[in-house]
Design an enzyme around this catalytic site. Structure first.
Site, PDB file in Angstrom:
ATOM      1  N   ASP A   1      15.779  19.457  72.111  1.00  0.00           N
ATOM      2  CA  ASP A   1      16.699  20.376  72.767  1.00  0.00           C
ATOM      3  C   ASP A   1      17.440  21.253  71.767  1.00  0.00           C
ATOM      4  O   ASP A   1      17.390  21.014  70.558  1.00  0.00           O
ATOM      5  CB  ASP A   1      17.697  19.598  73.653  1.00  0.00           C
ATOM      6  CG  ASP A   1      18.304  18.385  72.959  1.00  0.00           C
ATOM      7  OD1 ASP A   1      18.207  18.292  71.716  1.00  0.00           O
ATOM      8  OD2 ASP A   1      18.880  17.529  73.650  1.00  0.00           O
TER       9      ASP A   1
ATOM     10  N   HIS B   1      21.874  10.400  79.875  1.00  0.00           N
ATOM     11  CA  HIS B   1      20.964  11.528  79.668  1.00  0.00           C
ATOM     12  C   HIS B   1      20.023  11.297  78.492  1.00  0.00           C
ATOM     13  O   HIS B   1      20.336  10.568  77.557  1.00  0.00           O
ATOM     14  CB  HIS B   1      21.702  12.871  79.577  1.00  0.00           C
ATOM     15  CG  HIS B   1      22.433  13.171  78.307  1.00  0.00           C
ATOM     16  ND1 HIS B   1      23.648  13.816  78.291  1.00  0.00           N
ATOM     17  CD2 HIS B   1      22.131  12.930  77.013  1.00  0.00           C
ATOM     18  CE1 HIS B   1      24.040  13.974  77.041  1.00  0.00           C
ATOM     19  NE2 HIS B   1      23.154  13.445  76.253  1.00  0.00           N
TER      20      HIS B   1
HETATM   21  C1  GLP Z   1      23.334  14.687  72.813  1.00  0.00           C
HETATM   22  C2  GLP Z   1      21.839  15.073  72.662  1.00  0.00           C
HETATM   23  C3  GLP Z   1      20.946  13.915  72.975  1.00  0.00           C
HETATM   24  C4  GLP Z   1      21.527  12.688  72.318  1.00  0.00           C
HETATM   25  C5  GLP Z   1      22.790  12.291  73.055  1.00  0.00           C
HETATM   26  C6  GLP Z   1      23.549  11.151  72.409  1.00  0.00           C
HETATM   27  O1  GLP Z   1      24.049  15.492  73.676  1.00  0.00           O
HETATM   28  N1  GLP Z   1      21.410  16.215  73.399  1.00  0.00           N
HETATM   29  O2  GLP Z   1      19.628  14.184  72.546  1.00  0.00           O
HETATM   30  O3  GLP Z   1      20.640  11.616  72.385  1.00  0.00           O
HETATM   31  O4  GLP Z   1      23.605  13.388  73.318  1.00  0.00           O
HETATM   32  O5  GLP Z   1      24.207  11.557  71.266  1.00  0.00           O
HETATM   33  P1  GLP Z   1      24.871  10.572  70.234  1.00  0.00           P
HETATM   34  O6  GLP Z   1      23.760   9.925  69.503  1.00  0.00           O
HETATM   35  O7  GLP Z   1      25.697  11.459  69.347  1.00  0.00           O
HETATM   36  O8  GLP Z   1      25.691   9.613  71.008  1.00  0.00           O
END
Ligand code: GLP
Length: 249
Positions: free
Chosen positions: A67, A138
């Site tokens: 993304d 998500h």
């Molecule tokens: C973000 C990304 C995701 C990621 C998630 C968790 O918004 N778009 O791909 O896996 O949120 O992020 P984090 O690892 O910082 O908790």
């Protein structure tokens, strides 16, 4: 689905990096699907160290990221292009023309989505997709919704995601409201999936992803349909899984 429980963030990072490293050793021209966020930072650090030691070679690898924020250029320090360059691309011998992300600068959303989906197809699909997990379940930027969206698409970010990601920006207002993301079909078409999860704040999302009904309200729950998923979770993230399985036993 295999679940590998690890002690802590460092242990999770090493074990997940081991799985990616095995993929690259077994198939040097692998297509790796990559993720951003705090979770994979330790994984990229470990892979870079093994590259430095001469244990890993990325010269034939291709990467495609999940993304990118809409409206951020690759030079923007909050863009996922920038993150990937800083944490991984600049640290290993990946070819500059073999790593791909959605183009956040492309104003024409339909054209960008079609371009990125076609690009992934032209690579012959993804051999191993690394995923993190959002607090709301998500994956990529597939936010909880009424329906699943299969292919690469433009998404409005959920308030909870904006809240979670504002730590990287000057304020919540500075967080882009939209992003391009692979869809759930794009992700499920990967031959293997590696879901990395760390921290107590993810325990509920992980439990609902693995044990709850398959529902677009918890996008990660679609992973239950994939034949080859490995989850690497630290003890804190696996807390609810462990507690609930204890009740059954
Ligand atoms: C973000 C990304 C995701 C990621 C998630 C968790 O918004 N778009 O791909 O896996 O949120 O992020 P984090 O690892 O910082 O908790």
């Amino acid at each position: 689905m295999r679940i590998i429980l690890t002690k802590d963030y460092q242990d999770m990072s090493r074990k997940a990096a081991n799985i990616i490293s095995a993929q690259v050793i077994l198939k040097p021209d692998s297509v790796l699907g990559l993720a951003t966020g705090s979770t994979p930072v330790g994984i990229y650090r470990q892979l870079a160290q093994w590259y430095e030691k001469g244990d890993l070679d990325f010269s034939k690898v291709t990467t495609v990221n999940l993304d990118e924020y809409r409206g951020l250029s690759p030079e923007d320090s909050q863009s996922y292009h920038y993150y990937m360059e800083k944490n991984f691309f600049s640290k290993v011998n990946l070819r500059a023309d073999r790593h791909f992300l959605p183009d956040g600068n492309n104003e024409d959303a339909a054209a960008e989505c079609a371009r990125y989906e076609a690009l992934i197809g032209s690579l012959g699909g993804i051999d191993l997709q690394l995923l993190g997990l959002g607090h709301n379940g998500h994956i990529g930027f597939n936010e909880p919704a009424k329906d699943f969206v299969g292919s690469v698409h433009l998404v409005d970010l959920a308030e909870r995601t904006i809240e979670a990601n504002k730590r990287f920006f000057s304020s919540a207002e500075a967080v882009p409201r939209q992003a391009y993301t692979m869809g759930v079909r794009t992700i499920l078409c990967a031959k293997k999936i590696l879901l990395a999860v760390s921290g107590e704040d993810k325990a509920d999302a992980l439990f609902r992803t693995l044990n709850g009904p398959i529902s677009p309200k918890v996008p990660g729950s679609v992973l239950q349909l994939h034949p080859d998923v490995v989850v690497v979770a630290d003890a804190a993230a696996a807390g609810r899984l462990s507690r609930e399985s204890g009740k059954d036993g």
